[in-house]
Scaffold this motif. Structure first.
Motif, PDB file in Angstrom:
ATOM      1  N   ALA A 122     -28.335 -10.473 -19.489  1.00  0.00           N
ATOM      2  CA  ALA A 122     -27.718  -9.141 -19.554  1.00  0.00           C
ATOM      3  C   ALA A 122     -28.190  -8.244 -18.421  1.00  0.00           C
ATOM      4  O   ALA A 122     -27.537  -7.245 -18.106  1.00  0.00           O
ATOM      5  N   SER A 123     -29.327  -8.600 -17.804  1.00  0.00           N
ATOM      6  CA  SER A 123     -29.853  -7.733 -16.741  1.00  0.00           C
ATOM      7  C   SER A 123     -29.177  -7.998 -15.396  1.00  0.00           C
ATOM      8  O   SER A 123     -29.441  -7.298 -14.424  1.00  0.00           O
ATOM      9  N   ALA A 124     -28.308  -8.981 -15.342  1.00  0.00           N
ATOM     10  CA  ALA A 124     -27.543  -9.232 -14.108  1.00  0.00           C
ATOM     11  C   ALA A 124     -26.101  -8.814 -14.344  1.00  0.00           C
ATOM     12  O   ALA A 124     -25.541  -9.052 -15.417  1.00  0.00           O
ATOM     13  N   ALA A 125     -25.516  -8.179 -13.336  1.00  0.00           N
ATOM     14  CA  ALA A 125     -24.135  -7.701 -13.470  1.00  0.00           C
ATOM     15  C   ALA A 125     -23.174  -8.878 -13.601  1.00  0.00           C
ATOM     16  O   ALA A 125     -22.281  -8.880 -14.438  1.00  0.00           O
ATOM     17  N   ARG A 126     -23.378  -9.869 -12.760  1.00  0.00           N
ATOM     18  CA  ARG A 126     -22.525 -11.055 -12.798  1.00  0.00           C
ATOM     19  C   ARG A 126     -23.413 -12.287 -12.863  1.00  0.00           C
ATOM     20  O   ARG A 126     -24.538 -12.268 -12.370  1.00  0.00           O
ATOM     21  N   LYS A 127     -22.864 -13.342 -13.407  1.00  0.00           N
ATOM     22  CA  LYS A 127     -23.641 -14.568 -13.572  1.00  0.00           C
ATOM     23  C   LYS A 127     -24.162 -15.090 -12.229  1.00  0.00           C
ATOM     24  O   LYS A 127     -25.278 -15.580 -12.135  1.00  0.00           O
ATOM     25  N   LYS A 128     -23.342 -14.925 -11.206  1.00  0.00           N
ATOM     26  CA  LYS A 128     -23.766 -15.462  -9.908  1.00  0.00           C
ATOM     27  C   LYS A 128     -24.871 -14.618  -9.261  1.00  0.00           C
ATOM     28  O   LYS A 128     -25.442 -15.017  -8.255  1.00  0.00           O
ATOM     29  N   ASP A 129     -25.145 -13.446  -9.852  1.00  0.00           N
ATOM     30  CA  ASP A 129     -26.232 -12.608  -9.330  1.00  0.00           C
ATOM     31  C   ASP A 129     -27.590 -13.009  -9.895  1.00  0.00           C
ATOM     32  O   ASP A 129     -28.625 -12.479  -9.477  1.00  0.00           O
TER      33      ASP A 129
END
Lengths: 156, 78
Positions: A107-114
């Motif tokens: 949840a702390s990343a905006a997108r999975k690839k981030d």
């Protein structure tokens, strides 16, 4: 495999091994923290080490939390507990606190690839109550400062 | 110090953490105690009765582990 996937795989594998060593049927947040501290030459491991939390120090802090929590109700874990056998093939399942830490990581990343390795540490350090924050507090580690440092890693 | 002389933890966090730690300690103690009893020749019904649980429960929880550890298990009580 992307670098993050390889890192996550290593954390889950090592977290499982830590749970086994701990005679725990479940992988909890503290086992994931131990796994993060064991990944040499990774940014999250360095952040922990800078705060005095090398793998062995994390283990010591967790043992101390266990003894401290027991002592609050007048129980000493100091007696010689015989070591029981472990079932070789038995795989610990993901426990409630382990799952929560991973959910917070994602949840702390905006997108999975981030997603980056530091997100895992961020997810673990987000817990305000429970075994991990208690162990860190007893070890004199400022969890909020450590979390801030881990968040810096993500934005770097 | 008798248990009655120990004040209950003031902080809810301490009390909750004590529950977690006691469960962990009890689990470890149970694993070790059941293994010791079975190595000493106790039967499943005896261990179950001593723990206050059903034979099925104690068997389900410990049999595989003890068999893998090479503990010779008795089938009947003496």
């Amino acid at each position: 495999m992307r670098p993050f996937d390889a890192y996550l795989h290593a954390i889950l594998t090592e977290g499982e091994a830590e749970a086994r060593r701990d005679r725990s049927a479940t992988i909890e947040a503290q086992h994931l923290l131990l796994a993060v501290a064991a990944q040499e030459d990774t940014a999250p491991q360095r952040v922990l080490a800078e705060a005095g939390l090398r793998h062995q120090a994390v283990r010591v802090a967790l043992d101390r939390e266990f003894e401290h929590s027991l002592s609050a109700v007048g129980v000493s874990a100091a007696f010689g507990l015989p070591r029981s056998s472990v079932l070789p093939g038995r795989r610990p399942a993901m426990g409630a606190t382990g799952r929560l830490a991973l959910e917070r990581s994602f949840a702390s990343a905006a997108r999975k690839k981030d997603l980056r390795p530091a997100h895992v540490l961020v997810g673990i350090l987000h817990a305000e109550v429970g075994t991990v924050p208690r162990a860190l507090a007893l070890a004199g580690v400022d969890r909020a400062a450590l979390l801030a440092r881990a968040l810096e890693l993500i934005s770097e | 110090m008798p248990v009655s002389e120990i004040p209950p933890p003031q902080e809810p966090g301490d009390a909750l953490a004590a529950v977690v730690a006691l469960r962990r300690l009890a689990d470890q103690l149970e694993d070790a105690a059941v293994e010791e009893a079975m190595r000493a020749g106790w039967s499943w019904p005896q261990v179950a009765e001593a723990l206050g649980v059903t034979r099925q429960a104690v068997h389900r929880k410990h049999a595989k582990r003890l068999i893998a550890a090479g503990v010779k298990l008795r089938r009947r009580s003496p």
